[in-house]
Design a protein around this motif. Structure first.
Motif, PDB file in Angstrom:
ATOM      1  N   GLN A 131       0.827  -1.211   0.000  1.00  0.00           N
ATOM      2  CA  GLN A 131       0.000   0.000   0.000  1.00  0.00           C
ATOM      3  C   GLN A 131       0.861   1.260   0.000  1.00  0.00           C
ATOM      4  N   ALA A 132       1.998   1.196   0.694  1.00  0.00           N
ATOM      5  CA  ALA A 132       2.875   2.367   0.790  1.00  0.00           C
ATOM      6  C   ALA A 132       3.778   2.527  -0.420  1.00  0.00           C
ATOM      7  N   GLY A 133       3.725   1.574  -1.345  1.00  0.00           N
ATOM      8  CA  GLY A 133       4.591   1.657  -2.520  1.00  0.00           C
ATOM      9  C   GLY A 133       6.037   1.338  -2.208  1.00  0.00           C
ATOM     10  N   LEU A 134       6.291   0.560  -1.145  1.00  0.00           N
ATOM     11  CA  LEU A 134       7.659   0.218  -0.753  1.00  0.00           C
ATOM     12  C   LEU A 134       8.099  -1.127  -1.297  1.00  0.00           C
ATOM     13  N   ASP A 135       7.264  -1.752  -2.118  1.00  0.00           N
ATOM     14  CA  ASP A 135       7.602  -3.078  -2.630  1.00  0.00           C
ATOM     15  C   ASP A 135       8.410  -3.014  -3.917  1.00  0.00           C
ATOM     16  N   GLY A 136       8.725  -1.811  -4.388  1.00  0.00           N
ATOM     17  CA  GLY A 136       9.559  -1.667  -5.575  1.00  0.00           C
ATOM     18  C   GLY A 136       8.793  -1.714  -6.876  1.00  0.00           C
ATOM     19  N   ALA A 137       7.495  -1.995  -6.832  1.00  0.00           N
ATOM     20  CA  ALA A 137       6.708  -2.066  -8.059  1.00  0.00           C
ATOM     21  C   ALA A 137       6.324  -0.668  -8.527  1.00  0.00           C
TER      22      ALA A 137
END
Length: 348
Positions: free
Chosen positions: A320-326
């Motif tokens: 949700q935070a956009g921290l997964d690199g996608a």
């Protein structure tokens, strides 16, 4: 129109033509531009830097610069990851074939070959001393792991000083964690402008390249064996891998970039991306050059910041935070307010 644009504007979003740059910049400043302004530069539509305004098809609105940067960085990140996997496979293959070669050749017969197995620390040191003496222009190194210990730095200091004395330029890649070691800072101060250092979240295994003609890589996990590589194709490949990592790396004298999310450090952002890939704590620690205990402390802080009560929920919060690199469109997400327990907006 699309074919015409491809012929006249053979470039990507990372290197816009002058006309395209002017129109895109104007669109970003004003929020949109008339469609006729983009007719001379069809590359902007082909590269999805401009797209029709759904409220008025005679106007074009820009894709946000943040999204463009995300797309570019994601492409380079995937390219480097693929290179790292190929290097790992090549090292395994080299070791396997070298082992078969030892069954057919005596140790005397293997001298001077394109791939030579160096068995034992004494032989490795002797081979590297020989390469150091022959080196005249450049040394490229990748140094994995965390903070560099004084014994590790002093081990090759005599070679580094000899190279500096002959005017050889050196470029070193470390993990970001190495920035916190005083020993490394002392070493770089001693070497002066002979050495340029940069850092990354994670790097490939140890690599030392002399004059782009001979390279040394580990041949086993405890580094008591090494491969000496002199095959031109292998050397060219390793140089390409190094240069791509170097391009992504951050100079040691420059600060690490802000994550853009309050309460999330650069290291925690890197850990979040690895968690999203499904890695365990020990693997994350090894890849980032930190201890397992430190990795777990960062994961605990990450869970607290994102308001995750379990490992599964942490994975959801990371996405949700956009921290997964996608890569994703800029948006507003809700993170828990530490003080009140309410959701508070945070821009990715």
């Amino acid at each position: 129109m699309a074919g015409h644009g491809a012929d006249e504007h053979p470039h990507g979003a990372d290197r816009l033509c002058a006309a395209g740059d002017r129109v895109y910049s104007r669109a970003v400043r004003r929020g949109r531009v008339p469609r006729r302004d983009a007719e001379p530069v069809p590359c902007l539509l082909e590269l999805a830097l401009l797209h029709p305004d759904p409220d008025d098809m005679d106007w074009l609105v820009p894709t946000s610069p943040q999204e463009v940067m995300t797309r570019l960085l994601r492409g380079v990140h995937d390219e480097v990851n693929a290179s790292q996997r190929r290097v790992g496979s090549a090292v395994e293959a080299f070791e396997r074939y070298a082992g078969l070669g030892r069954q057919l050749q005596t140790s005397a017969g293997t001298e001077g070959t394109a791939i030579r197995v160096l068995d034992g620390l004494a032989r490795i040191q002797a081979a590297m001393d020989e390469a150091t003496q022959a080196c005249t222009t450049e040394v490229l190194t990748v140094q994995p792991g965390g903070i560099r210990r004084e014994p590790e730095l002093s081990e090759g200091l005599h070679r580094a000083l000899a190279l500096r004395g002959r005017g050889v330029r050196m470029r070193d890649l470390y993990t970001h964690v190495a920035r916190h070691g005083q020993g490394l800072l002392n070493y770089l101060e001693l070497m002066g402008d002979a050495v340029e250092a940069r850092t990354l979240d994670e790097v490939i295994d140890r690599l030392i390249l002399f004059d782009r003609t001979v390279a040394f890589i580990p041949a086993n996990t405890d580094r008591t064996m090494a491969l000496e590589l002199r095959h031109p194709a292998l050397i060219a490949y390793l140089v390409t891998v190094f240069e791509r990592l170097w391009r992504l790396a951050i100079p040691l004298t420059a600060p690490l970039p802000d994550t853009g999310i309050k309460g999330i450090s650069h290291r925690e952002q890197s850990i979040a991306a690895l968690l999203a890939e499904g890695h365990q704590d020990a693997v994350i620690a090894e890849r980032l050059g930190i201890s397992v205990r430190t990795a777990r402390a960062h994961i605990a802080r990450l869970s607290e910041t994102l308001g995750a009560a379990s490992r599964t929920q942490l994975g959801v919060r990371i996405a949700q935070a956009g921290l997964d690199g996608a890569p994703r469109l800029p948006a507003t997400i809700s993170l828990p307010d530490q003080a009140s327990g309410r959701e508070s907006p945070t821009a990715r």
